[in-house]
Design a protein around this motif. Structure first.
Motif, PDB file in Angstrom:
ATOM      1  N   GLN A 188       8.822  -2.680 -13.503  1.00  0.00           N
ATOM      2  CA  GLN A 188       9.950  -2.270 -14.341  1.00  0.00           C
ATOM      3  C   GLN A 188      10.199  -0.776 -14.268  1.00  0.00           C
ATOM      4  OE1 GLN A 188       7.386  -4.083 -15.392  1.00  0.00           O
ATOM      5  NE2 GLN A 188       8.341  -6.131 -15.500  1.00  0.00           N
ATOM      6  N   GLU A 189       9.304   0.011 -13.710  1.00  0.00           N
ATOM      7  CA  GLU A 189       9.446   1.462 -13.688  1.00  0.00           C
ATOM      8  C   GLU A 189       9.330   1.997 -12.260  1.00  0.00           C
ATOM      9  OE1 GLU A 189       6.511   3.008 -16.250  1.00  0.00           O
ATOM     10  OE2 GLU A 189       7.305   2.062 -18.089  1.00  0.00           O
ATOM     11  N   LEU A 190      10.039   1.428 -11.368  1.00  0.00           N
ATOM     12  CA  LEU A 190      10.011   1.866  -9.962  1.00  0.00           C
ATOM     13  C   LEU A 190      10.809   3.150  -9.805  1.00  0.00           C
ATOM     14  CD1 LEU A 190      10.538  -1.535  -8.127  1.00  0.00           C
ATOM     15  CD2 LEU A 190       8.385  -0.292  -8.442  1.00  0.00           C
ATOM     16  N   THR A 191      10.271   4.057  -9.012  1.00  0.00           N
ATOM     17  CA  THR A 191      10.972   5.316  -8.735  1.00  0.00           C
ATOM     18  C   THR A 191      12.055   5.091  -7.677  1.00  0.00           C
ATOM     19  OG1 THR A 191       9.378   5.912  -7.004  1.00  0.00           O
ATOM     20  CG2 THR A 191       8.864   6.582  -9.285  1.00  0.00           C
ATOM     21  N   GLU A 192      12.869   6.137  -7.502  1.00  0.00           N
ATOM     22  CA  GLU A 192      13.941   6.038  -6.497  1.00  0.00           C
ATOM     23  C   GLU A 192      13.374   5.881  -5.093  1.00  0.00           C
ATOM     24  OE1 GLU A 192      16.568   9.301  -6.815  1.00  0.00           O
ATOM     25  OE2 GLU A 192      17.248   8.801  -8.850  1.00  0.00           O
ATOM     26  N   ALA A 193      12.261   6.575  -4.828  1.00  0.00           N
ATOM     27  CA  ALA A 193      11.654   6.449  -3.502  1.00  0.00           C
ATOM     28  C   ALA A 193      11.138   5.037  -3.275  1.00  0.00           C
ATOM     29  CB  ALA A 193      10.524   7.462  -3.335  1.00  0.00           C
ATOM     30  N   THR A 207       0.831  -1.206   0.000  1.00  0.00           N
ATOM     31  CA  THR A 207       0.000   0.000   0.000  1.00  0.00           C
ATOM     32  C   THR A 207       0.862   1.251   0.000  1.00  0.00           C
ATOM     33  OG1 THR A 207      -1.704  -1.222   1.205  1.00  0.00           O
ATOM     34  CG2 THR A 207      -1.864   1.177   1.196  1.00  0.00           C
ATOM     35  N   VAL A 208       1.889   1.277   0.817  1.00  0.00           N
ATOM     36  CA  VAL A 208       2.803   2.425   0.850  1.00  0.00           C
ATOM     37  C   VAL A 208       3.529   2.552  -0.477  1.00  0.00           C
ATOM     38  CG1 VAL A 208       4.784   3.416   2.050  1.00  0.00           C
ATOM     39  CG2 VAL A 208       3.060   2.142   3.333  1.00  0.00           C
ATOM     40  N   LEU A 209       3.922   1.406  -1.060  1.00  0.00           N
ATOM     41  CA  LEU A 209       4.619   1.448  -2.350  1.00  0.00           C
ATOM     42  C   LEU A 209       3.714   2.043  -3.434  1.00  0.00           C
ATOM     43  CD1 LEU A 209       7.386   0.513  -3.556  1.00  0.00           C
ATOM     44  CD2 LEU A 209       6.177  -1.535  -4.323  1.00  0.00           C
ATOM     45  N   ILE A 210       2.451   1.683  -3.403  1.00  0.00           N
ATOM     46  CA  ILE A 210       1.513   2.222  -4.395  1.00  0.00           C
ATOM     47  C   ILE A 210       1.267   3.694  -4.162  1.00  0.00           C
ATOM     48  CG2 ILE A 210      -0.862   2.053  -5.217  1.00  0.00           C
ATOM     49  CD1 ILE A 210      -0.741  -0.938  -4.621  1.00  0.00           C
ATOM     50  N   ASN A 211       1.150   4.113  -2.901  1.00  0.00           N
ATOM     51  CA  ASN A 211       0.931   5.531  -2.598  1.00  0.00           C
ATOM     52  C   ASN A 211       2.112   6.384  -3.054  1.00  0.00           C
ATOM     53  OD1 ASN A 211      -1.520   4.896  -1.486  1.00  0.00           O
ATOM     54  ND2 ASN A 211      -0.759   4.832   0.616  1.00  0.00           N
ATOM     55  N   ILE A 212       3.294   5.838  -2.973  1.00  0.00           N
ATOM     56  CA  ILE A 212       4.473   6.594  -3.429  1.00  0.00           C
ATOM     57  C   ILE A 212       4.414   6.813  -4.931  1.00  0.00           C
ATOM     58  CG2 ILE A 212       6.985   6.502  -3.651  1.00  0.00           C
ATOM     59  CD1 ILE A 212       7.103   5.099  -0.971  1.00  0.00           C
ATOM     60  N   SER A 213       4.017   5.773  -5.643  1.00  0.00           N
ATOM     61  CA  SER A 213       3.963   5.914  -7.112  1.00  0.00           C
ATOM     62  C   SER A 213       2.838   6.844  -7.545  1.00  0.00           C
ATOM     63  CB  SER A 213       3.789   4.540  -7.743  1.00  0.00           C
ATOM     64  OG  SER A 213       2.554   3.961  -7.329  1.00  0.00           O
ATOM     65  N   GLN A 263      -1.012  -3.765  -9.265  1.00  0.00           N
ATOM     66  CA  GLN A 263      -1.113  -2.327  -9.464  1.00  0.00           C
ATOM     67  C   GLN A 263       0.245  -1.651  -9.551  1.00  0.00           C
ATOM     68  OE1 GLN A 263      -3.691  -0.623  -6.485  1.00  0.00           O
ATOM     69  NE2 GLN A 263      -5.118  -2.372  -6.518  1.00  0.00           N
ATOM     70  N   VAL A 264       1.309  -2.397  -9.387  1.00  0.00           N
ATOM     71  CA  VAL A 264       2.664  -1.825  -9.378  1.00  0.00           C
ATOM     72  C   VAL A 264       3.340  -2.182 -10.696  1.00  0.00           C
ATOM     73  CG1 VAL A 264       4.885  -1.740  -8.197  1.00  0.00           C
ATOM     74  CG2 VAL A 264       2.771  -2.065  -6.876  1.00  0.00           C
ATOM     75  N   THR A 265       3.952  -1.158 -11.284  1.00  0.00           N
ATOM     76  CA  THR A 265       4.750  -1.366 -12.491  1.00  0.00           C
ATOM     77  C   THR A 265       6.186  -1.649 -12.039  1.00  0.00           C
ATOM     78  OG1 THR A 265       3.333   0.191 -13.688  1.00  0.00           O
ATOM     79  CG2 THR A 265       5.451  -0.404 -14.694  1.00  0.00           C
TER      80      THR A 265
END
Length: 1038
Positions: free
Chosen positions: A413-418, A367-373, A409-411
């Protein structure tokens, strides 16, 4: 101050109508006199306190009234300091001048300015406050427009009637005076302290204000007050006597009705208090620093400040526990700070450590990972249920389903630095959790883990890589820990399995870690180690790889192979170990143990274990090490080698085999080591077996006869070590070699266990040895220690000394022996002489016992010892004359024994009247029937010396009896007695003559008498001359 010049200022003038109106009409606000006036820091206003209690504010310098508050209109005027109420009451009672002063009246006034007036701030206005102090001690910083308290709902409380200085730099000082009352009271000794005494000594007992108020009420109820007491104190002697009478009644009855209360003494204590202005933020930080967290949270709620600082401070200053996690850490909203604490803090207990890691995992979910994106994350803490919190299968399935839905819901291959940083932190938390689960298994798991948990050990473990941790466990010799690492961290550690095994200490036996040794199957392939996961695979490990900290460091792997040279790991591309690699490792490890450490036993055990595990190619080296098994491994000679074995004599080898053995493994070593070794020696040289074993046993018997007994017992039963004659001869020589008295019982056991000897000379030597052992045990019971080797070469003179030791040892026994026991001792000595000490006579036994009894200083023993002596010159009866064991001591020797005993008693006496002289006299009385002239003369000499001591004592001369005996000039003794007691000597002159005869002065009897009479005459003339004060003539003496 005002900027107007003095000459241009004109005070406002009142018209005639206004002045007449003021005289006729009473003003709405009565203007009383002002007793305290203060100008504001900006110079534009003036504040005043009036006698009526009113507070007014005026424009300055125009003096136009701006504000005016009567006492009843002033806020907080009715609030009174509760701790000062009783003090004000008492002070008003004892200070008549202050009876009209009310507690709500203001007594001090100062201006409060938020700005520093020295910098010329023009923004200072009427909004500045007034520092208002009332007589009860309440202090307020009030608004100059509404007079409301700027400090809050309640004023600050000081002691009554404080003083305030002008504020400066947003702070001001208050001086308060604390008063306490002292009263005369009864002392611990039951007496009263009079006011006059208290005034002189300055010692007044202090009473609290509440107690003083209660005592005053009691005094008022009894009808006494301070004025009457002062009047009573001024009354004359009659009142003073009456006061003493009442005090006496109180002292006798301890009844409060007779207690006289005296006046009060006020003690004062000044205190300086500083009040300072601060902002809400500064006050908030100060409260946190002072650990006043409740007030800090109230400030945060009131002024909308960040409350995380409070919980962060509480967490940092508390011990990490389950309670601190739920009370402090869970209330912090900053996710970065919380995750840092979860990764950095290592609690001192197991459950908090696990909960802290799980708490961090709950905050790094999908959930936190999705909120960051999506950009909805604001950095605050968001907790969600993880797979490791599930308690049942149903809840576990729900969490897995939810993770699967969220992961879509998470991509990836395109994860941000955060997001990558969050996943990296989750990897670290998972790694720490794996280390914690591993540590639980290492310390025992289950209910043992919380008890054995060590925070420092766990901290070291989680900072190490798997290879480094496994290497350290191997170096510590912890095979169970290595097995746990291979099972649950095998992907990083099993490729280096052989190198890790080589890190076990060489001193640690291979059986300690035999479960870790590689084995081969029937088909010749190496069996693989079974692995098992610690936990389920996490979602970040399924979707993202290579982002966490590496579990195996390159430096640790390189250091591992540098420390164990010659060991190969699994090459890249090969799936497992080969049989050739395992066989090579077994041989190299065994050679290393024997060559570098000399541990042949460990090398041999390692090869035996390899053979049990079907490892090929170990037989040649195994046979080579087996030849060293008896000498090195089984005998325990740690530094043995093949080269040293060839140069070592056989007797030395035999000693090395048995020197370190004890009773539990002696027979086993004889059977398994000595018999094969002696068999090889006998095959090489005939007769070497008996000679080697006899030589070794004689040497061993000097220190450990018990081991010799076991060996001889084994030799008797097995008939393989020694032949019959060699066995008896070896046993006899071993017994003669003992050097400790406590081994006599073992020697008897050895003789009893030997078979009957065939040779006559051997049987005679065994019988003699049995008698000698019997004599040694008999004398040991009599407190005299003798070894068989001493009796073997004992001469007649030594036997006489042995009898004397036995008799004198009996004298030292406690409690003393009875006469029956003395007779038993004599019988034992006679039996020793008959069976063992045949070179002596039976009379020697009687002589030793009689001498000891005569010198025992006991009358009963002296009489009993005399019964063994032939003191009468008449011959013994015929029956006793034919048996030397019944004759006792001969007459001539008996007289000398008694005479020597008497002389000994006389010489050891310290003075006349010593008990030793009575014992000497008792001995001399035994010689009354002596008829030989020389012996009679010797006896008479001793009696004369004892009689001389009596006469010397009568004349006041107390010399040691030994001094009298050894004195060569005995005339000096007589002369000394005459000079010591001249009057007694002249009066009893015949006793002096008798003394001269008893001391046997030189010359005949007439010569002795003449010498004594001359000494008496000389003393008489000296006494006459002294009395007549005339110098005697020089020729009188001639």
């Amino acid at each position: 101050v005002s900027s107007l010049p003095d000459d241009s200022y004109e005070p406002p003038s009142a018209s005639l109508f206004r002045r007449l109106y003021s005289k006729l009409v009473h003003p709405a606000t009565p203007l009383t006199c002002a007793f305290c006036v203060r100008v504001s820091p900006c110079g534009k206003h003036l504040a005043a306190l009036h006698l009526s209690g009113a507070v007014s504010v005026w424009h300055f310098p125009s003096l136009r009234k701006s504000k005016y508050w009567l006492l009843k209109d002033q806020p907080d005027a009715e609030v009174v300091n509760p701790s000062a109420a009783s003090t004000l009451k008492l002070l008003c009672q004892h200070s008549p001048k202050k009876k009209e002063l009310k507690s709500e009246f203001p007594v001090a006034l100062e201006w409060w300015c938020r700005h520093d007036p020295t910098i010329g701030d023009s923004t200072a206005s009427l909004d500045d406050g007034l520092v208002l102090v009332r007589s009860c001690g309440s202090l307020t910083v009030s608004s100059s427009t509404t007079l409301t308290n700027l400090l809050g709902d309640h004023p600050e409380y000081l002691a009554p009637h404080p003083m305030v200085c002008a504020p400066e730099g947003a702070q001001f000082l208050c001086l308060e005076l604390e008063r306490s009352l002292a009263r005369r009271q009864r002392t611990t000794t039951g007496t009263f302290a009079h006011p006059l005494t208290q005034a002189l000594t300055g010692e007044y007992p202090e009473w609290s204000l509440e107690e003083e108020a209660m005592l005053d009420e009691r005094t008022m109820q009894e009808g006494s007050d301070g004025a009457k007491e002062s009047e009573e104190e001024e009354i004359g002697y009659l009142a003073w006597m009456l006061l003493l009478f009442w005090q006496l009644l109180y002292w006798l009855t301890n009844d409060v009705r007779f207690l006289v209360w005296r006046g009060h003494v006020v003690s004062e204590r000044y205190r300086l208090v500083q009040l300072q202005s601060s902002s809400p933020e500064q006050l908030y930080y100060n409260k946190i620093k002072a650990e006043e967290y409740g007030e800090a949270l109230l400030l945060a709620q009131t002024y909308e400040l960040e409350s995380d600082l409070v919980y962060q401070s509480q967490w940092e200053r508390s011990v990490p526990s389950m309670e601190s996690i739920s009370d402090y850490l869970s209330k912090v909203r900053c996710r970065a700070w919380v995750l840092h604490q979860c990764c950095a803090v290592v609690p001192a207990h197991l459950n908090p450590a696990r909960e802290l890691l799980l708490f961090g995992l709950r905050g790094t979910g999908l959930t936190v990972l999705i909120n960051i994106s999506s950009g909805e994350d604001c950095g605050e803490w968001l907790s969600e249920l993880t797979l490791y919190d599930c308690e049942d299968v149903e809840q576990r399935q729900q969490v897995l389903l939810q993770e699967e839905q969220l992961s879509k819901q998470v991509t990836w291959q395109e994860l941000t630095e955060a997001q990558l940083e969050l996943i990296k932190i989750r990897y670290r938390l998972l790694r720490y959790l794996d280390r914690l689960l591993t540590y639980e298994l290492l310390v025992g798991g289950g209910h043992l883990a919380p008890e054995r948990y060590d925070a420092a050990a766990y901290s070291r473990l989680r900072e190490q890589s798997s290879v480094a941790a496994c290497r350290q466990f191997a170096r510590d010799g912890d095979g169970d820990a290595v097995a746990v690492m291979w099972t649950h961290h095998g992907q990083a550690t099993l490729p280096h399995r052989l190198a890790l095994l080589s890190n076990f200490p060489p001193t640690l036996g291979p059986f300690e870690y035999r479960a870790l040794l590689p084995a081969c199957g029937v088909d010749g392939e190496v069996l693989q180690w079974q692995q098992g996961p610690l936990r389920d695979v996490d979602w970040c490990e399924r979707h993202v790889s290579g982002i966490g900290d590496p579990d195996d460091s390159v430096e640790d792997v390189c250091g591992l192979y540098e420390a164990v040279k010659g060991v190969q790991g699994v090459p890249d591309g090969e799936p497992q170990l080969t049989a050739q690699m395992v066989s090579r490792w077994y041989q190299e490890r065994a050679r290393q143990l024997e060559r570098e450490c000399g541990l042949v036993d460990s090398a041999l055990d390692l090869l035996k274990l390899g053979r049990e595990r079907n490892v090929p190619g170990l037989e040649p080296l195994l046979q080579l090490l087996t030849s060293l098994e008896v000498l090195v491994y089984e005998a325990g000679y740690t530094h043995m080698s093949l080269d040293e074995l060839s140069d070592m004599p056989s007797s030395h080898v035999l000693a090395l085999m048995l020197d370190k053995s004890d009773g539990s493994n002696l027979l086993q070593r004889l059977r398994e080591w000595v018999l094969p070794f002696l068999g090889r020696c006998e095959a090489a040289q005939a007769g070497a077996r008996d000679a080697l074993l006899s030589q070794y046993l004689c040497t061993l018997s000097r220190s450990n006869l018990a081991a010799v007994s076991n060996i001889l017992k084994f030799a008797t039963s097995s008939r393989q070590l020694l032949q019959e004659d060699a066995l008896h001869t070896c046993a006899v020589e071993c017994i003669y070699e003992i050097k400790a008295y406590d081994q006599l019982s073992v020697a008897s056991v050895i003789l009893d266990g030997l078979p009957r000897a065939a040779d006559e000379s051997v049987r005679e030597s065994l019988q003699l040895l049995e008698v000698q052992l019997w004599g040694c045990e008999l004398m040991h019971k009599r407190d005299v220690s003798v070894l068989p080797c001493d009796l073997r070469r004992m001469a007649a003179a030594d036997a006489h000394q042995l009898y004397t030791k036995l008799a004198h040892a009996a004298l030292k026994r406690s409690p003393p022996l009875s006469l029956k026991e003395w007779q038993s001792l004599l019988d034992d000595m006679l039996e020793l002489q008959l069976k063992l000490l045949t070179s002596t006579e039976p009379g020697h036994c009687y002589t030793s016992v009689a001498e000891a009894l005569l010198t025992s200083r006991q009358s009963e023993y002296i009489n009993f010892g005399s019964s063994f002596l032939s003191l009468s010159p008449s011959p013994r009866d015929a029956a006793r004359g034919r048996n030397p064991y019944l004759e006792g001591v001969s007459h001539h020797e008996a007289v000398h024994l008694v005479l020597n005993a008497a002389r000994g008693y006389f010489n050891t006496a310290e003075r006349y009247g010593d008990p030793a002289l009575q014992f000497a006299k008792q001995c001399l009385d035994r010689l009354a029937e002596v008829q030989e002239k020389k012996l009679q003369e010797a006896v008479q000499v001793e009696r004369d010396l004892m009689a001389a001591l009596e006469i010397l004592h009568e004349f006041g001369v107390d010399q040691l009896p030994l001094q009298v005996r050894l004195c060569s000039d005995r005339e000096s003794i007589v002369k000394g007695a005459i000079e010591r007691s001249p009057g007694a000597c002249l009066q009893y002159w015949w006793r002096v003559l008798q003394l001269g005869q008893l001391l046997r002065l030189e010359g005949s009897v007439a010569r002795r008498e003449t010498t004594v009479l001359v000494m008496l005459a000389t003393q008489a003339f000296k006494k006459i001359a002294a009395n007549a004060k005339i110098k005697p003539a020089a020729g009188i003496q001639s």
